[in-house]
Design a protein around this motif. Structure first.
Motif, short mmCIF file in Angstrom:
data_model
loop_
_atom_site.label_atom_id
_atom_site.label_comp_id
_atom_site.label_asym_id
_atom_site.label_seq_id
_atom_site.Cartn_x
_atom_site.Cartn_y
_atom_site.Cartn_z
N THR A 78 1.54 1.50 8.83
CA THR A 78 1.14 2.82 8.37
C THR A 78 1.89 3.21 7.10
O THR A 78 2.99 3.76 7.16
N PRO A 79 1.34 2.97 5.92
CA PRO A 79 1.99 3.41 4.67
C PRO A 79 1.83 4.92 4.47
O PRO A 79 0.78 5.49 4.77
N PHE A 139 0.80 -1.22 0.00
CA PHE A 139 0.00 0.00 0.00
C PHE A 139 0.84 1.27 0.00
O PHE A 139 0.29 2.37 -0.07
N GLY A 140 2.16 1.12 0.06
CA GLY A 140 3.02 2.30 0.01
C GLY A 140 4.26 2.13 0.87
O GLY A 140 4.41 1.15 1.61
N LYS A 141 5.13 3.10 0.77
CA LYS A 141 6.34 3.13 1.60
C LYS A 141 5.94 3.24 3.06
O LYS A 141 5.15 4.11 3.45
N LEU A 142 6.47 2.35 3.92
CA LEU A 142 6.02 2.31 5.31
C LEU A 142 6.66 3.41 6.15
O LEU A 142 7.86 3.69 6.04
N HIS A 143 5.84 3.98 7.01
CA HIS A 143 6.29 5.05 7.90
C HIS A 143 7.02 4.47 9.11
O HIS A 143 6.63 3.43 9.64
N PHE A 149 -3.49 0.09 9.15
CA PHE A 149 -3.93 -1.24 9.54
C PHE A 149 -3.63 -1.40 11.02
O PHE A 149 -2.48 -1.23 11.45
N PHE A 150 -4.65 -1.72 11.81
CA PHE A 150 -4.49 -1.76 13.26
C PHE A 150 -5.07 -3.07 13.79
O PHE A 150 -6.22 -3.41 13.51
#
Length: 386
Positions: free
Chosen positions: A365-366, A154-158, A212-213
């Motif tokens: 978190t992306p 879903f994207g680069k992860l934070h 996502f949690f």
């Protein structure tokens, strides 16, 4: 630079105490320090944990450079709106709306069985509904490595600036409320309420798209999460006010959160940042406007004087936080994974139990796109608010 002067000026007087993360920080005197200097939970908590591989550590030697711009393409844009992969041939599928416009609960879909097209459709569904609660998931049993790889779709992860993370997995954000009375004394020491509505790390240059949690352990009852819909909040405003707000820009700051961590003896992985975002952003999947301010991290409307800014921000905070017909309450049960869209969903933990029970959860978190006031600026590296 004049803008930097304004940023420094408006954050210097902020009340840092309201920006603490009560369940993500290290606490000197309650937690421990290893021989290598890594901060960790007390061994008495570790021994009781059902998911030790997801327990938080805080490594003071772990440092990362400032985040820089990168292009982001939302997987929801390429998804099939008929959801053939997410819902295909599923006799066990159960779909129920939590409210008519906001929030859905799903049973019969196993996140770990989704192919890439199914994950794209998942992103589209979350954008459309704001919050999606998945029951009976085996997600946590796959471990931290799987969780991280899943989120990368879903994207680069934070990587959070101060929160705990499993050893070797800084991309996972861990919340852990200790089974100790001190936890509740901290929360209610100077407040009547535990409610702290916010959108995750809105101070970053490119705040998160989807969160996502998964709650691994928690009380039998309580410990829910509240959500509020800033898309519908914007729609409730008069057209004249909508037009005016769409011209404004807001300073978001991580400085106070960093200071809170420091006071507790915690860590700082990156230097604190300030970023300017439009007060009203356009969602790249929905092509609709949402309010993008929150009490935790927003500091000042640049185009207004401080008293004017404070008054208008308070009105917007109160709208999102106190308008109950914009909201839903997500209940946690074993095997639940909740996914929400940070570009429209504000959220708050609810601390309404006080027995000595661990509440342990992890977050993926992306990063999303840089917030823009008009989609013509999407992925424009030179974009800067006028």
């Amino acid at each position: 630079m004049p803008v930097q002067y304004e940023v420094t000026k408006v954050t210097a007087t902020a009340k840092a105490d309201i920006h603490g993360d009560f369940d993500t920080h290290f606490y000197r005197g309650q937690d421990e320090i290893s021989e290598e200097g890594v901060l960790k939970l007390s061994e008495k908590y570790v021994k009781k944990s059902k998911f030790p591989e997801f327990l938080p550590t805080w490594d003071p030697y772990q440092k990362f450079p400032p985040l820089t711009f990168h292009e982001y393409y939302d997987p929801g844009i390429r998804a099939d709106p008929e959801f053939p992969n997410l819902f295909k041939n599923n006799e066990k599928l159960s779909i129920s709306k939590i409210t008519p416009k906001f929030g859905t609960e799903l049973r019969g879909v196993q996140l770990t069985e989704l192919n890439n097209a199914g994950r794209d459709e998942l992103a589209l569904l979350v954008a459309q509904r704001g919050v999606v609660v998945f029951r009976d998931q085996d997600f946590a049993s796959r471990g931290p490595e799987y969780a991280m790889r899943f989120g990368e779709h879903f994207g680069k992860l934070h990587i959070h600036q101060t929160s705990g993370a499993p050893e070797k997995y800084p991309h996972l954000h861990i919340t852990f409320r200790r089974p100790d009375r001190q936890e509740f004394d901290r929360v209610f020491r100077d407040s009547h309420s535990s409610i702290r509505f916010h959108t995750d790390v809105s101070y970053e240059l490119q705040p998160p798209s989807y969160t996502f949690f998964s709650v691994l352990e928690g009380p039998e009852g309580g410990g829910d999460t509240l959500f509020s819909d800033s898309l519908e909040a914007f729609n409730r405003l008069s057209p004249s006010l909508q037009e005016y707000l769409s011209q404004l820009h807001v300073v978001h700051s991580s400085k106070e959160q960093a200071e809170n961590s420091s006071r507790q003896g915690g860590i700082q992985r990156r230097e604190p940042v300030f970023h300017i975002h439009p007060l009203v952003r356009v969602h790249p999947v929905l092509k609709k406007k949402t309010l993008f301010v929150n009490r935790m991290f927003s500091r000042k409307i640049l185009e207004l004087k401080q008293p004017e800014s404070d008054l208008l921000l308070k009105f917007l905070y109160d709208l999102v936080e106190n308008t109950q017909d914009l909201q839903l309450r997500a209940r946690w049960e074993p095997g639940t994974v909740t996914v929400w869209d940070n570009r429209r969903a504000h959220h708050s933990a609810v601390i309404d139990w006080d027995e000595p029970v661990s509440r342990h959860a992890f977050r993926i978190t992306p990063h999303g796109e840089r917030p823009v006031e008009d989609l013509k600026y999407l992925n424009d590296k030179t974009y800067y608010p006028s």
